[in-house]
Design an enzyme around this catalytic site. Structure first.
Site, short mmCIF file in Angstrom:
data_model
loop_
_atom_site.label_atom_id
_atom_site.label_comp_id
_atom_site.label_asym_id
_atom_site.label_seq_id
_atom_site.Cartn_x
_atom_site.Cartn_y
_atom_site.Cartn_z
N TYR A 1 13.54 -30.81 -81.40
CA TYR A 1 12.96 -29.54 -81.80
C TYR A 1 11.43 -29.60 -81.75
CZ TYR A 1 17.66 -28.86 -83.76
OH TYR A 1 19.02 -28.78 -83.95
N HIS B 1 23.22 -36.16 -81.31
CA HIS B 1 22.80 -34.84 -80.87
C HIS B 1 23.25 -34.57 -79.44
CE1 HIS B 1 19.28 -31.71 -81.15
NE2 HIS B 1 20.48 -31.15 -81.12
#
Length: 337
Positions: free
Chosen positions: A56, A140
């Site tokens: 992110y 992830h």
């Protein structure tokens, strides 16, 4: 705010979580002071679960979240981050990241689900956040890396969990089938399920949700607005579904669901947030919140009473699957009047 425990762990999550992808400048710049104010507002509203990832904003989200949480009582909140993408120097920068975040691309992402990659990623995350530990660590998006993720990364995380370094471990993905495999075949405690148990998509009922229930494991639901189509009282043309323009048939279905919500005295986005709690394995819904206004709106929606009769009507009209279970969370719903 109610808390739910991740099964077979000591980790408890507030029902609503703060998703920090947007404060990593997802799609547009979020000023630092706005991001900090959003986290302050989340804390004041009782939210104590915060989720981030190196992906992110190439570390920006982790840095901002760590700075805002630093100084708060560490035992009073739960922090999760993710592994699988190392951030390494970019030898050929173009000026701006190409994966949806408005940040400089001095770094690039490098897939790595090896044991050493996991340990390095965790060390880097702790350095960026400035915090002393992570409570939950997810693999992830291991879609294309099952073997290394299952055979190297997950055992490395399990060893850290068993040593008490991490409270819970799991995986986060936009699909449900492989998440079911992680719950069945690895030591995962919890999975982060993105967009696959919503008012418009209940495919998780075919795999990950029954698997979680069977094995006594837990699910965190994210992407409950399906990229925006469920985020407004009255969906309009051009809204997104799974990051693309919503197809006409889904737009029509969202409008039909919205109409049923209106007859029950509630709204489409309030129902979208409440819906995942219909399944007993879901312990949390985490939403991306960029500023205090978004935070206040989402908290208000979360606190809105959604009548049980809504789900009955949606089943009867074929707008959700007939096997969607009845709500189980005390305080989340009330009998239809």
């Amino acid at each position: 705010m109610h808390q739910r425990k991740i099964h077979n762990t000591h980790v408890e999550l507030t029902e609503l979580g703060f998703g920090a992808s947007v404060i990593g400048n997802l799609y547009r710049i979020t000023p630092a002071e706005e991001a900090a104010a959003a986290i302050d507002a989340a804390w004041d509203a009782g939210i104590r679960y915060f989720d981030t990832a190196p992906h992110y904003g190439l570390g920006l989200s982790e840095r901002r979240l760590g700075a805002a949480l630093k100084g708060r009582p560490r035992d009073e909140y739960v922090l999760s981050s993710k592994v699988g993408r190392l951030l390494v120097p970019n030898d050929h920068p173009r000026g701006t990241d190409t994966e949806g975040f408005v940040v400089r691309d001095d770094l690039r992402r490098q897939w790595d689900f090896s044991r050493d990659g996991v340990l390095r990623s965790l060390e880097d995350t702790l350095q960026r956040t400035g915090l002393d530990r992570l409570d939950i660590v997810y693999l992830h998006d291991p879609d294309d890396h099952w073997r290394q993720a299952a055979e190297e990364a997950m055992p490395a995380l399990a060893a850290l969990r068993d040593q008490g370094v991490i409270g819970a471990i799991g995986a986060g993905m936009n699909q449900s089938a492989m998440l079911a495999r992680f719950l069945r075949e690895t030591p995962a405690d919890v999975v982060m399920l993105a967009g696959r148990y919503t008012l418009l998509d209940q495919t998780a009922l075919d795999d990950v949700l029954p698997t979680a229930e069977e094995h006594g494991k837990s699910v965190v639901a994210v992407g409950v607005f399906n990229s925006g189509l469920l985020s407004r009282d009255h969906p309009t043309q051009g809204m997104k579904y799974d990051y693309q323009d919503a197809p006409p048939e889904l737009l029509d279905r969202a409008r039909a669901i919205a109409d049923v919500c209106t007859t029950h005295g509630t709204t489409l986005p309030a129902a979208a947030i409440a819906f995942p709690y219909t399944h007993p394995s879901v312990v949390n819904v985490t939403l991306g919140m960029r500023n205090p206004d978004q935070l206040a709106r989402n908290v208000e929606l979360h606190r809105t009473t959604v009548p049980d009769g809504l789900w009955d009507d949606l089943r009867a009209q074929g707008l959700i699957r007939p096997d969607v279970p009845a709500p189980h969370v005390p305080g989340r719903s009330a009998p239809c009047l």
